[in-house]
Design a protein around this motif. Structure first.
Motif, short mmCIF file in Angstrom:
data_model
loop_
_atom_site.label_atom_id
_atom_site.label_comp_id
_atom_site.label_asym_id
_atom_site.label_seq_id
_atom_site.Cartn_x
_atom_site.Cartn_y
_atom_site.Cartn_z
N CYS A 1 13.72 -62.31 -13.85
CA CYS A 1 14.32 -62.04 -15.16
C CYS A 1 13.25 -61.96 -16.23
O CYS A 1 12.16 -62.56 -16.08
CB CYS A 1 15.32 -63.13 -15.53
SG CYS A 1 16.67 -63.32 -14.35
N SER B 1 16.61 -63.15 -20.34
CA SER B 1 17.50 -63.44 -19.21
C SER B 1 18.06 -62.19 -18.54
O SER B 1 18.94 -62.28 -17.69
CB SER B 1 18.66 -64.35 -19.63
OG SER B 1 19.72 -63.62 -20.24
N ASN B 2 17.54 -60.98 -18.91
CA ASN B 2 17.98 -59.76 -18.24
C ASN B 2 17.31 -59.67 -16.88
O ASN B 2 16.10 -59.89 -16.74
CB ASN B 2 17.64 -58.53 -19.06
CG ASN B 2 18.38 -58.52 -20.39
OD1 ASN B 2 19.58 -58.79 -20.43
ND2 ASN B 2 17.66 -58.26 -21.47
N ILE B 3 18.09 -59.30 -15.85
CA ILE B 3 17.57 -59.22 -14.48
C ILE B 3 16.71 -57.97 -14.35
O ILE B 3 17.18 -56.85 -14.55
CB ILE B 3 18.71 -59.19 -13.46
CG1 ILE B 3 19.54 -60.48 -13.57
CG2 ILE B 3 18.18 -59.01 -12.05
CD1 ILE B 3 20.81 -60.46 -12.75
N LEU C 1 21.63 -62.62 -16.80
CA LEU C 1 21.85 -63.60 -15.76
C LEU C 1 23.23 -64.23 -15.88
O LEU C 1 23.88 -64.55 -14.88
CB LEU C 1 20.76 -64.69 -15.81
CG LEU C 1 20.86 -65.81 -14.78
CD1 LEU C 1 20.71 -65.25 -13.37
CD2 LEU C 1 19.81 -66.89 -15.04
N TRP D 1 19.55 -71.79 -18.44
CA TRP D 1 18.50 -70.87 -18.93
C TRP D 1 17.69 -71.51 -20.07
O TRP D 1 16.47 -71.34 -20.13
CB TRP D 1 19.13 -69.56 -19.40
CG TRP D 1 18.12 -68.56 -19.88
CD1 TRP D 1 17.82 -68.24 -21.15
CD2 TRP D 1 17.24 -67.82 -19.05
NE1 TRP D 1 16.82 -67.32 -21.20
CE2 TRP D 1 16.43 -67.03 -19.90
CE3 TRP D 1 17.05 -67.72 -17.68
CZ2 TRP D 1 15.45 -66.18 -19.43
CZ3 TRP D 1 16.07 -66.86 -17.20
CH2 TRP D 1 15.28 -66.09 -18.07
#
Length: 401
Positions: A14, A18-20, A38, A54
């Motif tokens: 990530c 928190s973007n995959i 996520l 997170w």
């Protein structure tokens, strides 16, 4: 669990938001796609817990053994999540229990791990590709800016040249007007005196001298027509086509013009027939419309063989009056029809008695007709003759009746 046996579970990379970025592995078949946050991976009831996971991961650089519910198809499974920072990114792993998750995390974090190295290589390649793309975009932008500046400069130059051409055209028209006015009077004198000499001194002149006078008269008449046409063209191009619109009996004007042209037609044994019907008065400029009629009829006579008939029809058609002048001449080739209404353009068709033209008459006629908000067009077939059509609008008060 031996080192040679890979731990089964989920491994995601990530970004800081928190973007995959990449799915390193998904042994659990969760169907996750890159690009989603996520938090979208977990079940809605675990959303707050996922956000806390997170937050701990970002603050401490690592987080372990967080239980989160994750949807898998029609069921909900509980997974143990762990994660840690990897350079500027974050590795997140999950498995069905905490020990497997810990083992998977350690496995993925080993520097020699082939998947991690491949991931780093992919990230590096992605960064290099993005940089190259940005450089290409910058070069393309610079080139487009240069071309746009050149186009703007060319448009300015074109506008400047257009202004110069308009000024030169105005000077040309002014010159034509002055020259035509200066030439018209002496040409009229030459033509008048040649006619006077032939009438009053014809008895004392021999045949050759009378022929000379005929040539002088014909040439001066041609030149005078040319000068008058040049004056008309200059005034039209200068936007000075002034129309004196008055109620006019068009049928009476046509009959009068036919009577005048029958003298010329009779010399070639040509008949002129008129088919008309009662028409309301039209708002027309009588002298300009007579110029149109005279041009169309004289052209029909000029290109008609002896012992033929010219038919003139005038009828009302809906909201306009339609005039047609039809001859039985040789016709005009289709590829030459577009020349007819252009100044100084001539077709390959020859007059039947050697009559000359200036090449300006029909172009003037077209401007006069259009000045009356009308239309003019031609239909012709080689060997079968030519028909000119003129459509003139009826006044609005008549069309509403």
């Amino acid at each position: 669990m031996t080192p040679s046996t890979p731990s089964r579970g989920l491994a995601l990379l990530c970004d800081a938001d928190s973007n995959i970025i990449q799915i390193v592995r998904d042994d659990l078949g969760l169907g996750i796609t890159p690009g989603q946050p996520l938090a979208r991976v977990v079940e809605r009831g675990s959303l707050i817990k996922a956000l806390n996971f997170w937050t701990e991961l970002k603050l401490r650089g690592a987080a372990f053994d967080w239980e989160l519910n994750v949807p898998r198809g029609e069921e909900i499974v509980t997974l143990h999540f762990a994660g840690g920072a990897v350079n500027a990114h974050y590795l997140v792993v999950a498995a069905t229990n905490g020990k497997i998750a810990q083992a998977l995390y350690e496995e993925m974090m080993r520097m020699g791990n082939e998947q991690t190295n491949a991931l780093r290589a992919a990230l590096k390649a992605h960064a290099e590709a993005a940089r190259a793309h940005a450089e290409r975009d910058s070069a393309l932008y610079d080139e487009l800016s240069r071309l746009n500046n050149e186009l703007v400069a060319m448009q300015r130059e074109l506008a400047k040249k257009n202004v110069e051409l308009e000024q030169l055209n105005a000077l040309k028209n002014q010159f034509l007007v002055i020259a035509a006015h200066d030439l018209r009077n002496p040409l009229s004198v030459i033509m008048s005196y040649s006619e006077f000499l032939k009438e009053d001194a014809g008895a004392v002149l021999n045949d050759e001298q009378r022929e000379f006078l005929d040539i002088i008269r014909a040439s001066s008449r041609f030149m005078l027509n040319l000068v008058n046409n040049l004056l008309d063209v200059a005034q039209i191009e200068a936007g000075q086509l002034r129309l004196d619109l008055q109620p006019l009996d068009l049928v009476a004007l046509i009959r009068h013009n036919i009577m005048l042209n029958r003298v010329l037609a009779a010399k070639k044994q040509i008949e002129i027939e008129l088919m008309d019907e009662p028409l309301p008065l039209l708002l027309l400029d009588a002298s300009k419309i007579e110029q149109v009629l005279n041009n169309l009829l004289s052209n029909a006579i000029k290109f008609s063989p002896p012992r033929t008939t010219i038919r003139v029809r005038v009828t009302r058609a809906d909201d306009q009056v339609l005039l047609a002048v039809q001859d039985q001449g040789p016709g005009i080739p289709p590829n030459e029809l577009d020349k007819l209404f252009k100044p100084f353009q001539r077709t390959s068709v020859k007059s039947t008695a050697g009559e000359k033209g200036t090449g300006l008459g029909l172009s003037i006629v077209k401007k006069i007709v259009e000045g009356h908000h009308g239309k003019i067009w031609v239909e012709s077939q080689v060997g079968q003759g030519t028909t000119f059509f003129v459509a003139l609008p009826l006044p609005a008060s008549i069309t509403r009746e």
